[in-house]
Each structure stands twice: as structure tokens, then as C-alpha cells.
Design a protein around this motif. Structure first.
Motif, PDB file in Angstrom:
ATOM      1  N   HIS A 150      46.577 -22.643 -37.518  1.00  0.00           N
ATOM      2  CA  HIS A 150      47.187 -23.902 -37.946  1.00  0.00           C
ATOM      3  C   HIS A 150      47.566 -23.873 -39.423  1.00  0.00           C
ATOM      4  N   LEU A 151      46.764 -23.187 -40.229  1.00  0.00           N
ATOM      5  CA  LEU A 151      47.115 -23.080 -41.646  1.00  0.00           C
ATOM      6  C   LEU A 151      48.350 -22.197 -41.828  1.00  0.00           C
ATOM      7  N   VAL A 152      48.476 -21.139 -41.023  1.00  0.00           N
ATOM      8  CA  VAL A 152      49.690 -20.323 -41.044  1.00  0.00           C
ATOM      9  C   VAL A 152      50.897 -21.171 -40.658  1.00  0.00           C
ATOM     10  N   ALA A 173      55.416 -30.596 -24.631  1.00  0.00           N
ATOM     11  CA  ALA A 173      55.752 -29.944 -23.369  1.00  0.00           C
ATOM     12  C   ALA A 173      54.511 -29.494 -22.610  1.00  0.00           C
ATOM     13  N   HIS A 174      53.476 -29.080 -23.330  1.00  0.00           N
ATOM     14  CA  HIS A 174      52.268 -28.574 -22.671  1.00  0.00           C
ATOM     15  C   HIS A 174      51.237 -29.660 -22.423  1.00  0.00           C
ATOM     16  N   GLY A 175      51.359 -30.779 -23.118  1.00  0.00           N
ATOM     17  CA  GLY A 175      50.510 -31.936 -22.845  1.00  0.00           C
ATOM     18  C   GLY A 175      49.037 -31.734 -23.088  1.00  0.00           C
ATOM     19  N   LYS A 176      48.677 -30.824 -23.987  1.00  0.00           N
ATOM     20  CA  LYS A 176      47.258 -30.567 -24.246  1.00  0.00           C
ATOM     21  C   LYS A 176      46.786 -31.145 -25.571  1.00  0.00           C
ATOM     22  N   GLY A 177      47.708 -31.615 -26.388  1.00  0.00           N
ATOM     23  CA  GLY A 177      47.325 -32.130 -27.690  1.00  0.00           C
ATOM     24  C   GLY A 177      47.151 -31.019 -28.709  1.00  0.00           C
ATOM     25  N   TYR A 178      46.865 -31.408 -29.941  1.00  0.00           N
ATOM     26  CA  TYR A 178      46.766 -30.453 -31.038  1.00  0.00           C
ATOM     27  C   TYR A 178      45.401 -29.782 -31.123  1.00  0.00           C
ATOM     28  N   PHE A 179      44.371 -30.440 -30.645  1.00  0.00           N
ATOM     29  CA  PHE A 179      43.009 -29.926 -30.817  1.00  0.00           C
ATOM     30  C   PHE A 179      42.541 -29.190 -29.563  1.00  0.00           C
ATOM     31  N   THR A 180      43.286 -28.167 -29.205  1.00  0.00           N
ATOM     32  CA  THR A 180      42.916 -27.304 -28.093  1.00  0.00           C
ATOM     33  C   THR A 180      42.953 -25.859 -28.576  1.00  0.00           C
ATOM     34  N   LEU A 181      42.498 -24.964 -27.723  1.00  0.00           N
ATOM     35  CA  LEU A 181      42.501 -23.553 -28.087  1.00  0.00           C
ATOM     36  C   LEU A 181      43.768 -22.840 -27.639  1.00  0.00           C
ATOM     37  N   ASP A 182      44.780 -23.605 -27.240  1.00  0.00           N
ATOM     38  CA  ASP A 182      46.081 -23.023 -26.902  1.00  0.00           C
ATOM     39  C   ASP A 182      46.830 -22.744 -28.202  1.00  0.00           C
ATOM     40  N   LEU A 183      46.911 -21.478 -28.577  1.00  0.00           N
ATOM     41  CA  LEU A 183      47.558 -21.099 -29.826  1.00  0.00           C
ATOM     42  C   LEU A 183      48.965 -20.559 -29.608  1.00  0.00           C
ATOM     43  N   GLY A 184      49.526 -20.820 -28.433  1.00  0.00           N
ATOM     44  CA  GLY A 184      50.871 -20.349 -28.146  1.00  0.00           C
ATOM     45  C   GLY A 184      51.926 -20.967 -29.034  1.00  0.00           C
ATOM     46  N   PHE A 185      51.580 -22.088 -29.677  1.00  0.00           N
ATOM     47  CA  PHE A 185      52.541 -22.743 -30.553  1.00  0.00           C
ATOM     48  C   PHE A 185      52.958 -21.830 -31.704  1.00  0.00           C
ATOM     49  N   LEU A 186      52.077 -20.910 -32.114  1.00  0.00           N
ATOM     50  CA  LEU A 186      52.371 -20.085 -33.275  1.00  0.00           C
ATOM     51  C   LEU A 186      53.608 -19.217 -33.043  1.00  0.00           C
ATOM     52  N   PHE A 191      61.333 -26.508 -42.917  1.00  0.00           N
ATOM     53  CA  PHE A 191      60.275 -27.455 -42.578  1.00  0.00           C
ATOM     54  C   PHE A 191      60.613 -28.232 -41.311  1.00  0.00           C
ATOM     55  N   ASP A 192      61.820 -28.747 -41.228  1.00  0.00           N
ATOM     56  CA  ASP A 192      62.201 -29.585 -40.086  1.00  0.00           C
ATOM     57  C   ASP A 192      62.170 -28.800 -38.780  1.00  0.00           C
ATOM     58  N   ALA A 193      62.704 -27.580 -38.797  1.00  0.00           N
ATOM     59  CA  ALA A 193      62.748 -26.769 -37.581  1.00  0.00           C
ATOM     60  C   ALA A 193      61.343 -26.424 -37.102  1.00  0.00           C
ATOM     61  N   VAL A 194      60.450 -26.069 -38.036  1.00  0.00           N
ATOM     62  CA  VAL A 194      59.091 -25.675 -37.673  1.00  0.00           C
ATOM     63  C   VAL A 194      58.316 -26.867 -37.121  1.00  0.00           C
ATOM     64  N   ILE A 195      58.358 -28.003 -37.815  1.00  0.00           N
ATOM     65  CA  ILE A 195      57.605 -29.179 -37.387  1.00  0.00           C
ATOM     66  C   ILE A 195      58.125 -29.708 -36.055  1.00  0.00           C
ATOM     67  N   LYS A 196      59.438 -29.717 -35.869  1.00  0.00           N
ATOM     68  CA  LYS A 196      60.005 -30.187 -34.600  1.00  0.00           C
ATOM     69  C   LYS A 196      59.564 -29.294 -33.445  1.00  0.00           C
ATOM     70  N   THR A 197      59.610 -27.985 -33.644  1.00  0.00           N
ATOM     71  CA  THR A 197      59.190 -27.055 -32.592  1.00  0.00           C
ATOM     72  C   THR A 197      57.709 -27.197 -32.311  1.00  0.00           C
ATOM     73  N   TRP A 198      56.916 -27.413 -33.333  1.00  0.00           N
ATOM     74  CA  TRP A 198      55.474 -27.619 -33.181  1.00  0.00           C
ATOM     75  C   TRP A 198      55.205 -28.834 -32.305  1.00  0.00           C
ATOM     76  N   ARG A 199      55.870 -29.937 -32.612  1.00  0.00           N
ATOM     77  CA  ARG A 199      55.694 -31.157 -31.827  1.00  0.00           C
ATOM     78  C   ARG A 199      56.197 -30.972 -30.399  1.00  0.00           C
ATOM     79  N   ASP A 200      57.356 -30.341 -30.260  1.00  0.00           N
ATOM     80  CA  ASP A 200      57.930 -30.141 -28.920  1.00  0.00           C
ATOM     81  C   ASP A 200      57.023 -29.272 -28.062  1.00  0.00           C
ATOM     82  N   TYR A 201      56.422 -28.258 -28.662  1.00  0.00           N
ATOM     83  CA  TYR A 201      55.530 -27.371 -27.902  1.00  0.00           C
ATOM     84  C   TYR A 201      54.357 -28.152 -27.340  1.00  0.00           C
ATOM     85  N   HIS A 202      53.701 -28.944 -28.176  1.00  0.00           N
ATOM     86  CA  HIS A 202      52.530 -29.696 -27.717  1.00  0.00           C
ATOM     87  C   HIS A 202      52.922 -30.802 -26.741  1.00  0.00           C
TER      88      HIS A 202
END
Length: 296
Positions: free
Chosen positions: A201-203, A226-239, A213-224
Motif C-alpha cells: 500500500h505504501l508503494v 470490481a472485486h468487492g473485498k474492500g481495502y483491508f484485505t490480503l488481496d494485493l492484486g491491485f498493485l 496521481f489521477d490514473a493510479v487512484i482511479k484504478t485503485w478504486r476501480d479494482y476494489h
């Protein structure tokens, strides 16, 4: 904190100036230890139990050694010990060298062969020579080889770096699979993901700051979303997803004097530049904290 920054800078300098020293990052002793334990015990449960407890055992031993050395000769042996442990746990392969081998390969066959060094430990499928898989694999390698080790070194000292590397090896390196059953392997993999969660997450945050910034944050939000697991999971595929988005935005903006996001070499070269920016950003943050500590 100033000592931590100095230790990191020394390790980076050694890795750059003395690449041949990387051959000392040899963890074969760990495989030998587990194999000998297996033969000596004759009980399948015992070595697997030992494999799970090994990271904790080495963490405690490393902490004790550091504590003793920190109280000898004004802490200089403790500082030297920290530098040696961090260098030992860095990598173990040189990420820049692996990327350069791909970029400088003279033909497509050798580029494809060189790219396989960027795969995660234990990956069975070959890495295709395409933009998205290359960028995702490069960022995953950077997390394991650089940022995970650095994060836990800053947080817990040399014991943190060693514990992180041992967990990564036991969970993901195929050389240890014969000594770890499915249940213990699952536990180790979960532990490895827990240890990767904060640095990943720090990376991601640093990538947003040094890239688009906009492209990264938008993709980050879209990933979570789409997967419906929220931010506090061990799914690190967002990276991998945000890495591709950030690199695409950089390339389209003309970073590196190229704009073809479908060209794997262009994307890989930009990923290398962006990862270096992220590393510099982390070092700047450590330096800022060190300065604040020194001025108070």
C-alpha cells in the motif's frame, strides 16, 4: 533513524558498485537445515512444525544479537551487523540487472528468456513478453526484493528484514515445498501476504505521487470496487493494476521520449525509472523523519 538511512544507503551503494557480492545472498543453508531435520526426526510433523516456527526463531536470535552488539563499542558492531543483514536480505537477485538484461538482449528469444528472471518464486507458467505481464511482474519483484525488506528493516531493524525474507522463501520458493505440507504452506503464504500488505500500500501511494496521481487512484478504486473485498484485505492484486495504469500514463505523457504503451520494452524501461523514483521517495521520507528526530 539516521543510522537506518545510512545503513540503507550503504547497502544500495554496495549493490550498485559491487554487484558480485550478490552471490553471498545464499539461503541454501535453510534448505539443508530443513532436510537434515527431516532425516533426523523421522516424523513428518516435526520438520513442518519447525519450518513454521523457523522465521520466529531467527527473528528472536537476530534481535538478541543486535541487542548485544548495540551495547559494544558505541554501537558500531550493531550498525555493521544491521548493514550486513540488510544486504543479505536484499534481492536476492539484482532487480536492476534483471531488467537491464531484458532491455539489452540482442534478439526476441533472449529477451523472452531474460524476462523469466522477473517471475515470482514458484511461478509455473512462463512470463509472456507483453506490456501488462511484464510491468506487473516487475512491480511484484520490486515489492519482494526491495520494498518489503526495506519496510520491515525500518520498522523492526535487521530482525524484521531477516524475518520477512525467511517467510517469503518458505512460503513461495519451490525449494522448500518438500518440507512443508499444504496446511503449513497456506499459513506461511498468508503470513507472507500480511507482511506484504503495508509495504504494498505504501508503494501504491508513492506511485501515485511520482506518477499520474489521477490514473493510479482511479484504478485503485476501480479494482476494489470490481472485486468487492474492500481495502483491508490480503488481496494485493491491485498493485499490478495500478502499476500498469501509472506506467501507461507516464508513457503516454512522453516520459522516456516514447508513447507506445503496447511496446513491452518501452513499458519495462519506464517501470524501472518509476521504481527508482519510488525508492528515492522512500529514502526522502526516511531522511525527513531522521531530520525531525535529530532536531527534537
Amino acid at each position: 533513524m539516521a543510522q537506518i538511512l545510512l545503513a540503507v544507503l550503504l547497502v544500495l551503494a554496495c549493490a550498485y558498485a559491487l554487484p558480485d557480492l550478490a552471490r553471498w545472498r545464499d539461503f541454501s543453508w535453510l534448505q539443508v537445515w530443513l532436510a537434515q531435520w527431516t532425516r533426523a526426526s523421522g516424523d513428518a510433523a516435526r520438520p513442518r512444525f519447525a519450518a513454521v516456527l523457523l522465521p520466529l526463531l531467527l527473528f528472536v536470535v537476530c534481535e538478541l544479537i543486535e541487542f548485544v552488539l548495540d551495547h559494544v563499542l558505541f554501537g558500531l558492531p550493531g550498525f555493521a551487523f544491521a548493514v550486513v543483514v540488510l544486504f543479505y536480505c536484499w534481492g536476492p537477485r539484482d532487480l536492476d540487472a534483471d531488467i537491464d538484461a531484458v532491455l539489452q538482449a540482442p534478439d526476441s528469444d533472449r529477451r523472452l528468456a531474460a524476462a523469466q528472471a522477473l517471475r515470482a518464486d514458484g511461478a509455473a507458467a512462463p512470463l509472456p513478453f507483453e506490456s501488462a505481464p511484464l510491468v506487473e511482474a516487475t512491480f511484484a519483484a520490486a515489492l519482494s526484493r526491495w520494498f518489503g525488506v526495506l519496510f520491515w528493516f525500518v520498522v523492526l531493524g535487521p530482525a524484521g528484514a531477516l524475518g520477512y525474507r525467511i517467510v517469503q522463501l518458505l512460503a513461495r520458493h519451490p525449494g522448500f515445498a518438500d518440507h512443508i505440507d499444504a496446511n503449513q504452506g497456506e499459513l506461511l503464504e498468508r503470513t507472507a501476504r500480511i507482511l506484504d500488505w503495508a509495504p504494498a500500500h505504501l508503494v501504491a501511494l508513492t506511485l501515485a505521487l511520482v506518477s499520474d496521481f489521477d490514473a493510479v487512484i482511479k484504478t485503485w478504486r476501480d479494482y476494489h470496487a470490481a472485486h468487492g473485498k474492500g481495502y483491508f484485505t490480503l488481496d494485493l492484486g491491485f498493485l499490478g493494476a495500478i502499476a500498469k495504469a501509472g506506467i501507461d500514463a507516464d508513457v503516454e505523457a512522453g516520459d522516456g521520449y516514447a508513447s507506445d504503451v503496447s511496446n513491452p520494452l518501452v513499458e519495462l524501461a519506464d517501470a524501472q525509472r518509476v521504481l527508482r523514483r519510488i525508492l528515492v521517495g522512500w529514502l526522502a521520507l526516511i531522511a525527513l523523519v531522521a531530520l525531525i528526530v535529530l532536531t527534537h
